[in-house]
Scaffold this active site. Structure first.
Site, PDB file in Angstrom:
ATOM      1  N   ASN A 150       5.543  -7.948   0.792  1.00 30.69           N
ATOM      2  CA  ASN A 150       5.124  -7.160   0.653  1.00 30.69           C
ATOM      3  C   ASN A 150       4.527  -6.778  -0.635  1.00 30.69           C
ATOM      4  OD1 ASN A 150       3.512  -4.376   0.949  1.00 30.69           O
ATOM      5  ND2 ASN A 150       5.165  -3.369   1.752  1.00 30.69           N
ATOM      6  N   GLY A 210       8.590   4.713   3.945  1.00 32.50           N
ATOM      7  CA  GLY A 210       9.071   5.064   2.619  1.00 32.50           C
ATOM      8  C   GLY A 210       9.715   3.757   2.637  1.00 32.50           C
ATOM      9  N   LEU A 211      10.078   2.922   3.916  1.00 29.54           N
ATOM     10  CA  LEU A 211       9.981   1.061   3.416  1.00 29.54           C
ATOM     11  C   LEU A 211      11.317   1.372   4.396  1.00 29.54           C
ATOM     12  CD1 LEU A 211       8.715  -0.687   0.992  1.00 29.54           C
ATOM     13  CD2 LEU A 211       8.239  -0.793   3.026  1.00 29.54           C
ATOM     14  N   GLY A 223       9.247  -4.598   6.989  1.00 26.98           N
ATOM     15  CA  GLY A 223      10.156  -4.658   5.573  1.00 26.98           C
ATOM     16  C   GLY A 223      11.635  -4.561   5.299  1.00 26.98           C
ATOM     17  N   GLY A 252      -5.291   1.307  10.889  1.00 28.56           N
ATOM     18  CA  GLY A 252      -5.740   1.900  12.463  1.00 28.56           C
ATOM     19  C   GLY A 252      -7.045   2.000  12.287  1.00 28.56           C
ATOM     20  N   CYS A 287       3.023  -1.506  -1.025  1.00 27.17           N
ATOM     21  CA  CYS A 287       3.328  -0.743  -0.185  1.00 27.17           C
ATOM     22  C   CYS A 287       3.105   0.552  -0.691  1.00 27.17           C
ATOM     23  CB  CYS A 287       4.503  -0.646  -0.179  1.00 27.17           C
ATOM     24  SG  CYS A 287       4.917   0.494   1.245  1.00 27.17           S
ATOM     25  N   GLY A 338      -6.645  -1.975  11.344  1.00 29.02           N
ATOM     26  CA  GLY A 338      -6.605  -1.630  13.355  1.00 29.02           C
ATOM     27  C   GLY A 338      -7.646  -2.851  13.847  1.00 29.02           C
TER      28      GLY A 338
END
Lengths: 287, 301
Positions: free
Chosen positions: A110, A55-56, A29, A199, A113, A226
């Site tokens: 995005n 935290g980008l 990002g 995941g 987030c 995932g």
């Protein structure tokens, strides 16, 4: 393609695989200004998954364009700039710079987030989703992907808002908000307490979200959540994704994405499937 | 790449020494680098685990080859598991690990011959000393690992310079059982000073206390050089010493890691650096490098 936040700027993976084989590279990002990200611990492993609250952290759009993009352009694989901002104006500014760079094939916004929330999770509210999608649609002529959050009551409403706002495709889904605690210290295992779960643990949630969005909109959909193997990817294609992104698997095995591609080719060969696209949206109902 | 377990020996406390047959890794890795091991083929645990090399290859010629298992080995641990004996070769690499969670519990049960999925070598190597120096190796617990491979590499590549350096290992732990591997330094004739918090081995206290009385005693004053690995609090104290002594130092950082090659940004160190602290590290974006690389502890001059 590779999922944003799990593939760096792509170049980190050059020692491990031929980036030219990928359908697209979705980079980490990007924001208008560089960001340092959240305090540590930023990751925690949970059953069949991981929580993250990075935290980008990113180099910012300008450093990306000057330092990373030239090499990515040499490789030739389409680059999708995942973008975010704190305001609609910032999102639009990043999108404009991405387009002006000339080396970005599409923008993935995005809008969800879970780790930098300041009460502006656009993806949690259909009106805000519509507003930001419209603004981005005006800001760029590049293909516009909107990345949706599963942390909503009804993802179909958000998907429709993004479609109405002019999105070209939807990325389904971002991470699931989660938490883990160290019972010895009674501290959260992430410094920010909550973080995004990814995941294989979240795959059924992602597949459900994709299925619901498939019912709601006609746009092309990108399945994310995932995916570790070709079989996992096939699930998403059958439910209606025209493309998939590989995320957390990249950490476990940096060659995951190309191994999944090999697996899809093998599946098509063994099952006399001439074109993998013929599998898309072919879910068979029992009875 | 794949390796296979040569031996997996229980040491004191919850510590283990694992030898792995991995010829490419043994030849192409450097001191201070690490690997990410996948300890299970299942999805739980999902992520790989980072381990610093304890040794690479056969190691230096020894005056007295320790026979069989190293001192401190607990032969009665985990009966029924084929654990092997310590037999280093040019094709072997070694790791020291402590059982702290699910991943290392699985490792502790690995039998001889089991294949191991290895990603590496990763991270930045330690720079070797370039002039005759007074070398302080400062280790906490299994933070000993990268310091042994460092000294072995130094001795092998620069035997003359190695002899001209005055090297001491300062080794700390909570209790005696945390002190493993010291004998491998004694074989290299590197003196070892030990401190434990409970006083069960060596002096009572923390390892950096051993350094407080450390005005250079030698006739000719050698420049000081510090290498350290251990808990962050210990390394912060070492960083303060580096500043006080105006001596350069290198640290190998332990932290939670997701990928090991700079993609997940889970392992960064250096954010929220206290004012005045000069020690900083951030993950390099270069391929194969990341936050476990070496923290340069700069003297404040």
């Amino acid at each position: 393609m590779t999922a944003s936040g799990t593939f760096g700027y792509g170049l980190e993976f050059e020692p491990y695989l031929d980036l030219g084989q990928l359908g697209a590279i979705v980079v980490k990002g990007l924001s208008l200004q560089p960001r340092l990200g959240n305090p540590t611990p930023r990751i925690a492993e949970t059953p069949a998954g991981m929580l993250n609250s990075i935290g980008l952290q990113n180099v910012g759009i300008e450093a990306f364009i000057s330092e990373k993009l030239p090499r990515l352009r040499e490789i030739g694989t389409p680059v999708i700039a995942n973008i975010f901002g704190e305001t609609i104006e910032e999102y639009c500014a990043v999108a404009r710079r991405a387009e002006e760079s000339g080396g970005v094939a599409a923008v993935e916004a995005n809008i969800s987030c879970p780790n930098v929330s300041k009460g502006l999770d656009f993806a949690l509210d259909p009106k805000a989703t519509l507003e930001i999608t419209r603004a981005l649609r005006k800001a760029t002529t590049l293909p516009l992907l909107i990345k949706l959050s599963p942390n909503v009551t009804d993802i179909r409403v958000i998907a429709r808002a993004a479609a109405d706002g002019g999105a070209d495709a939807l990325s389904v889904m971002n991470t699931v908000l989660g938490m883990a605690v160290d019972v010895r210290t009674r501290k959260p295992r992430l410094a920010t307490a909550t973080g995004g779960l990814s995941g294989p643990a979240v795959r059924p949630i992602a597949l459900r979200a994709l299925w619901q969005v498939r019912q709601a909109v006609k746009l092309p959909l990108i399945g994310i959540g995932g995916i570790m193997t070709a079989e996992d990817a096939l699930e998403f294609l059958i439910v209606g994704a025209t493309a998939i992104q590989v995320g957390t698997a990249n950490f476990v095995d940096p060659q995951s994405s190309v191994k999944i591609l090999d697996g899809l080719r093998a599946y098509c060969r063994e099952n006399d499937v001439a074109d993998v696209n013929s599998l898309v949206d072919t879910l068979q109902f029992p009875g | 790449m794949n390796g296979s377990v040569l031996y997996n020996l229980s040491l004191a406390g919850d510590n283990f020494l694992m030898g792995i047959f991995a010829p490419e890794l043994a030849r192409n890795s450097r001191a201070g680098q690490f690997v990410m091991l996948r300890v299970s083929e299942s999805l739980d645990p999902l992520l790989r685990r980072p381990f610093s090399f304890y040794s690479l290859g056969a190691g230096p010629a020894r005056k007295k080859q320790p026979a069989g298992n190293p001192p401190g080995t607990n032969p009665s641990a985990a009966p029924g598991i084929a654990r092997g004996t310590r037999t280093r070769s040019p094709d072997s690499v070694e790791f020291i690990y402590r059982v702290v969670g699910q991943g290392t519990r699985i490792m502790a049960h690995m039998e001889v011959g089991r294949p191991v999925d290895i990603l590496g070598p990763l991270g930045k190597p330690f720079p070797l000393p370039t002039e005759p120096s007074e070398i302080f190796l400062i280790a906490g617990g299994i933070g000993i690992a990268p310091l042994l491979v460092l000294m072995e590499e130094f001795q092998q590549r620069e035997p003359n310079l190695f002899r001209k350096c005055k090297t001491t290992l300062f080794f700390g732990g909570r209790r005696a059982a945390d002190i493993v591997g010291a004998e491998d330094f004694q074989v290299m004739e590197i003196p070892v000073r030990i401190a434990t918090e409970d006083g069960s081995l060596g002096e009572k206290g923390v390892v950096t206390d051993l350094l407080l009385d450390g005005e250079s005693s030698g006739k000719e004053k050698l420049p000081r050089l510090i290498y350290t690995c251990g808990p962050h609090a210990m390394m912060a104290a070492v960083a303060r010493l580096c500043r006080q002594w105006k001596a350069p130092g290198y640290a190998s950082l332990e932290c939670l890691m997701g990928c090991g090659f700079g993609a997940c940004l889970g392992c960064v160190v250096g954010r929220r650096t206290p004012p005045g602290r000069t020690a900083r590290a951030a993950p390099s974006q270069e391929p194969g490098h990341d936050g476990l690389g070496h923290l340069r502890l700069r003297p404040r001059v």
